[in-house]
Design a protein around this motif. Structure first.
Motif, PDB file in Angstrom:
ATOM      1  N   VAL A   1       0.887  -1.221   0.089  1.00  0.00           N
ATOM      2  CA  VAL A   1       0.039   0.105   0.075  1.00  0.00           C
ATOM      3  C   VAL A   1       0.976   1.374   0.090  1.00  0.00           C
ATOM      4  O   VAL A   1       1.913   1.278   0.647  1.00  0.00           O
ATOM      5  CB  VAL A   1      -0.714  -0.039   1.208  1.00  0.00           C
ATOM      6  CG1 VAL A   1      -0.284   0.107   2.531  1.00  0.00           C
ATOM      7  CG2 VAL A   1      -2.150   1.185   1.038  1.00  0.00           C
ATOM      8  N   PRO A   2       0.420   2.207  -0.689  1.00  0.00           N
ATOM      9  CA  PRO A   2       1.252   3.492  -0.667  1.00  0.00           C
ATOM     10  C   PRO A   2       0.934   4.315   0.502  1.00  0.00           C
ATOM     11  O   PRO A   2      -0.080   4.273   1.029  1.00  0.00           O
ATOM     12  CB  PRO A   2       0.778   4.138  -1.917  1.00  0.00           C
ATOM     13  CG  PRO A   2      -0.741   3.942  -2.089  1.00  0.00           C
ATOM     14  CD  PRO A   2      -0.526   2.304  -1.763  1.00  0.00           C
ATOM     15  N   MET A   3       2.037   4.632   1.086  1.00  0.00           N
ATOM     16  CA  MET A   3       2.013   5.430   2.479  1.00  0.00           C
ATOM     17  C   MET A   3       2.960   6.836   2.241  1.00  0.00           C
ATOM     18  O   MET A   3       3.939   6.791   1.351  1.00  0.00           O
ATOM     19  CB  MET A   3       2.630   4.842   3.564  1.00  0.00           C
ATOM     20  CG  MET A   3       1.861   3.305   3.923  1.00  0.00           C
ATOM     21  SD  MET A   3       2.707   2.146   4.777  1.00  0.00           S
ATOM     22  CE  MET A   3       3.578   1.382   3.398  1.00  0.00           C
ATOM     23  N   TYR A   4       2.479   7.902   3.069  1.00  0.00           N
ATOM     24  CA  TYR A   4       2.774   9.407   2.865  1.00  0.00           C
ATOM     25  C   TYR A   4       2.944  10.042   4.103  1.00  0.00           C
ATOM     26  O   TYR A   4       2.212  10.064   5.021  1.00  0.00           O
ATOM     27  CB  TYR A   4       2.031  10.242   1.991  1.00  0.00           C
ATOM     28  CG  TYR A   4       1.630   9.509   0.658  1.00  0.00           C
ATOM     29  CD1 TYR A   4       2.185   9.763  -0.451  1.00  0.00           C
ATOM     30  CD2 TYR A   4       0.369   8.579   0.451  1.00  0.00           C
ATOM     31  CE1 TYR A   4       1.817   9.292  -1.714  1.00  0.00           C
ATOM     32  CE2 TYR A   4       0.316   7.778  -0.711  1.00  0.00           C
ATOM     33  CZ  TYR A   4       0.844   8.242  -1.953  1.00  0.00           C
ATOM     34  OH  TYR A   4       0.566   7.783  -2.868  1.00  0.00           O
ATOM     35  N   ASN A   5       4.100  10.731   4.261  1.00  0.00           N
ATOM     36  CA  ASN A   5       4.289  11.667   5.187  1.00  0.00           C
ATOM     37  C   ASN A   5       3.482  12.930   5.198  1.00  0.00           C
ATOM     38  O   ASN A   5       3.081  13.184   3.927  1.00  0.00           O
ATOM     39  CB  ASN A   5       5.676  12.070   5.551  1.00  0.00           C
ATOM     40  CG  ASN A   5       6.924  10.994   5.775  1.00  0.00           C
ATOM     41  OD1 ASN A   5       6.764  10.256   6.481  1.00  0.00           O
ATOM     42  ND2 ASN A   5       7.933  11.401   5.081  1.00  0.00           N
ATOM     43  N   THR A   6       2.821  13.202   6.186  1.00  0.00           N
ATOM     44  CA  THR A   6       2.060  14.530   5.913  1.00  0.00           C
ATOM     45  C   THR A   6       2.369  15.735   6.852  1.00  0.00           C
ATOM     46  O   THR A   6       3.418  15.605   7.737  1.00  0.00           O
ATOM     47  CB  THR A   6       0.633  14.092   6.569  1.00  0.00           C
ATOM     48  OG1 THR A   6       0.460  13.834   8.119  1.00  0.00           O
ATOM     49  CG2 THR A   6       0.091  12.830   5.864  1.00  0.00           C
ATOM     50  N   ASN A   7       1.623  16.823   6.834  1.00  0.00           N
ATOM     51  CA  ASN A   7       1.864  17.922   7.664  1.00  0.00           C
ATOM     52  C   ASN A   7       0.859  17.964   8.901  1.00  0.00           C
ATOM     53  O   ASN A   7       0.568  19.029   9.540  1.00  0.00           O
ATOM     54  CB  ASN A   7       1.851  19.199   6.932  1.00  0.00           C
ATOM     55  CG  ASN A   7       0.317  19.326   6.243  1.00  0.00           C
ATOM     56  OD1 ASN A   7      -0.620  18.696   6.610  1.00  0.00           O
ATOM     57  ND2 ASN A   7       0.305  20.461   5.361  1.00  0.00           N
ATOM     58  N   ILE A   8      -0.040  17.021   9.410  1.00  0.00           N
ATOM     59  CA  ILE A   8      -0.875  16.725  10.419  1.00  0.00           C
ATOM     60  C   ILE A   8       0.039  16.507  11.716  1.00  0.00           C
ATOM     61  O   ILE A   8       0.765  15.379  11.689  1.00  0.00           O
ATOM     62  CB  ILE A   8      -1.603  15.478  10.066  1.00  0.00           C
ATOM     63  CG1 ILE A   8      -2.639  15.819   8.672  1.00  0.00           C
ATOM     64  CG2 ILE A   8      -2.693  15.683  11.164  1.00  0.00           C
ATOM     65  CD1 ILE A   8      -3.525  14.916   8.287  1.00  0.00           C
ATOM     66  N   PRO A   9       0.044  17.256  12.349  1.00  0.00           N
ATOM     67  CA  PRO A   9       0.764  16.971  13.788  1.00  0.00           C
ATOM     68  C   PRO A   9       0.113  16.006  14.564  1.00  0.00           C
ATOM     69  O   PRO A   9      -1.013  16.043  14.885  1.00  0.00           O
ATOM     70  CB  PRO A   9       0.899  18.338  14.648  1.00  0.00           C
ATOM     71  CG  PRO A   9      -0.371  19.028  13.943  1.00  0.00           C
ATOM     72  CD  PRO A   9      -0.580  18.679  12.672  1.00  0.00           C
ATOM     73  N   CYS A  10       1.049  15.277  15.205  1.00  0.00           N
ATOM     74  CA  CYS A  10       0.553  14.366  16.281  1.00  0.00           C
ATOM     75  C   CYS A  10       0.693  14.963  17.717  1.00  0.00           C
ATOM     76  O   CYS A  10       1.355  15.960  17.812  1.00  0.00           O
ATOM     77  CB  CYS A  10       1.454  12.983  16.292  1.00  0.00           C
ATOM     78  SG  CYS A  10       1.113  11.875  15.115  1.00  0.00           S
ATOM     79  N   LYS A  11       0.033  14.639  18.573  1.00  0.00           N
ATOM     80  CA  LYS A  11       0.119  15.109  20.257  1.00  0.00           C
ATOM     81  C   LYS A  11       1.493  14.597  20.678  1.00  0.00           C
ATOM     82  O   LYS A  11       1.476  13.565  20.625  1.00  0.00           O
ATOM     83  CB  LYS A  11      -1.066  14.835  20.793  1.00  0.00           C
ATOM     84  CG  LYS A  11      -2.228  15.519  20.527  1.00  0.00           C
ATOM     85  CD  LYS A  11      -3.690  14.974  21.206  1.00  0.00           C
ATOM     86  CE  LYS A  11      -4.854  15.717  20.917  1.00  0.00           C
ATOM     87  NZ  LYS A  11      -6.069  15.257  21.689  1.00  0.00           N
ATOM     88  N   PRO A  12       2.185  15.482  21.208  1.00  0.00           N
ATOM     89  CA  PRO A  12       3.418  14.668  21.677  1.00  0.00           C
ATOM     90  C   PRO A  12       3.428  14.315  22.873  1.00  0.00           C
ATOM     91  O   PRO A  12       2.385  14.561  24.037  1.00  0.00           O
ATOM     92  CB  PRO A  12       4.284  16.308  21.911  1.00  0.00           C
ATOM     93  CG  PRO A  12       3.477  17.288  21.949  1.00  0.00           C
ATOM     94  CD  PRO A  12       2.136  16.958  21.159  1.00  0.00           C
ATOM     95  N   ALA A  13       4.416  13.432  23.274  1.00  0.00           N
ATOM     96  CA  ALA A  13       4.326  12.779  24.740  1.00  0.00           C
ATOM     97  C   ALA A  13       6.002  12.419  24.946  1.00  0.00           C
ATOM     98  O   ALA A  13       6.435  11.591  24.499  1.00  0.00           O
ATOM     99  CB  ALA A  13       3.674  11.296  24.736  1.00  0.00           C
ATOM    100  N   GLY A  14       6.291  13.351  26.406  1.00  0.00           N
ATOM    101  CA  GLY A  14       7.458  13.436  26.438  1.00  0.00           C
ATOM    102  C   GLY A  14       8.613  13.493  25.156  1.00  0.00           C
ATOM    103  O   GLY A  14       8.390  14.694  24.670  1.00  0.00           O
ATOM    104  N   ARG A  15       9.415  12.567  24.888  1.00  0.00           N
ATOM    105  CA  ARG A  15      10.146  12.813  23.838  1.00  0.00           C
ATOM    106  C   ARG A  15       9.821  12.426  22.431  1.00  0.00           C
ATOM    107  O   ARG A  15      10.522  12.506  21.434  1.00  0.00           O
ATOM    108  CB  ARG A  15      11.581  11.871  24.257  1.00  0.00           C
ATOM    109  CG  ARG A  15      12.628  12.538  25.479  1.00  0.00           C
ATOM    110  CD  ARG A  15      13.379  11.162  25.860  1.00  0.00           C
ATOM    111  NE  ARG A  15      12.734  10.250  26.595  1.00  0.00           N
ATOM    112  CZ  ARG A  15      13.309   9.264  27.158  1.00  0.00           C
ATOM    113  NH1 ARG A  15      14.825   9.260  27.298  1.00  0.00           N
ATOM    114  NH2 ARG A  15      12.691   8.462  28.047  1.00  0.00           N
ATOM    115  N   PHE A  16       8.480  11.938  22.460  1.00  0.00           N
ATOM    116  CA  PHE A  16       7.905  11.536  21.096  1.00  0.00           C
ATOM    117  C   PHE A  16       7.012  12.582  20.586  1.00  0.00           C
ATOM    118  O   PHE A  16       6.171  13.079  21.177  1.00  0.00           O
ATOM    119  CB  PHE A  16       7.045  10.131  21.484  1.00  0.00           C
ATOM    120  CG  PHE A  16       7.949   8.811  21.637  1.00  0.00           C
ATOM    121  CD1 PHE A  16       8.610   8.308  20.624  1.00  0.00           C
ATOM    122  CD2 PHE A  16       7.996   8.602  23.017  1.00  0.00           C
ATOM    123  CE1 PHE A  16       9.274   7.232  20.633  1.00  0.00           C
ATOM    124  CE2 PHE A  16       9.171   7.537  23.218  1.00  0.00           C
ATOM    125  CZ  PHE A  16       9.751   6.786  22.243  1.00  0.00           C
TER     126      PHE A  16
END
Length: 262
Positions: free
Chosen positions: A141-156
């Motif tokens: 399956v094709p997969m892409y990086n996006t500009n949608i930010p995830c919620k951070p948790a500590g160092r992640f």
């Protein structure tokens, strides 16, 4: 070949090194999982990251103790060290190697996370008569990086990765309805239509997986993807980490029907 193979048979082939391909379309009816394996010192923060970002990082199973290699809730014979077709090895946030077995680098402080995968809902789409292009074209399956930010948790922290499947507008609506039944394998899509709206410059050049045909009149439909943790790991830069290679999943003995909420 393998569409009629049972999960046990497929895991045996993976364990022996006979099968090293992507697992899209295989073992219809059973849950597939993304993999993240981190040292104990990083595990709590990673779990928090998953809990804050359940669309791309839905936790299906987690090792009860550091060093555990057998997750019985996945399958009675499952061994995380040998039952993934291809692993990625990360050091200080950099991908250093891809391997087909991690027995010789296993550590007693490692904690395994298995996360829901969109390959699981593909079965429901096929059963409803929808074409899943990566399966019909026998591609990852094709997969892409996006500009949608995830919620951070500590160092992640980091942005969401998405997978894409093209459909006619009518079928896209049906796809959204079907996938909404499966929140633990990413649920309803997060976007459809213009790829640029979520930071994808070229739909024909995926960051992971393979490009698929988008026919005249079809729209790309984007679903949160379990490769997202790999982007977060690159940002957090743990000294050591193991993930699956995109598309090369754990195939469990859990029926997909057990994940449906209606």
């Amino acid at each position: 070949m393998a569409t009629q193979m049972t999960p046990v048979q497929l895991r045996q082939q993976i364990r022996s090194g006979e099968f090293v391909q992507n697992t899209s379309g295989l073992c219809a009816g059973f849950v597939q999982c993304n993999v993240a394996i981190l040292p104990k010192a990083w595990a709590h923060e990673f779990l928090q990251f998953c809990q804050l970002n359940p669309k791309p990082c839905p936790v299906i199973a987690m090792a009860a103790n550091p060093g555990d290699t057998f997750l019985s809730e996945i399958a009675s014979d499952f061994d995380i060290r040998s039952d993934v077709p291809k692993y990625r090895i990360w050091r200080n946030g950099a991908l250093v190697e891809e391997v087909t077995d991690i027995t010789n680098i296993w550590r007693d402080d490692l904690v395994t996370f298995l996360l829901g995968c969109s390959f699981s809902f593909e079965e429901a789409l096929l059963a409803d008569g929808l074409e899943v292009r990566n399966i019909s074209e026998q591609k990852n399956v094709p997969m892409y990086n996006t500009n949608i930010p995830c919620k951070p948790a500590g160092r992640f922290n980091g942005n969401m990765v998405v997978s894409m499947r093209p459909f006619s507008p009518k079928d896209a609506i049906r796809m959204i309805q079907i996938c909404s039944r499966f929140p633990s394998v990413h649920g309803a899509p997060i976007h459809f239509g213009d790829p640029a709206a979520i930071g994808i410059d070229d739909i024909n050049q995926p960051d992971y997986g393979d490009a698929v045909t988008i026919k005249q009149g079809e729209v790309p439909v984007f679903t949160a993807c379990g490769v997202t943790p790999q982007a977060a790991i690159m940002s957090a830069r743990p000294e050591f980490c193991i993930t699956h290679s995109p598309g090369h999943m754990v195939v469990s003995d859990i029926p997909n029907s057990k994940l449906a909420i209606f």
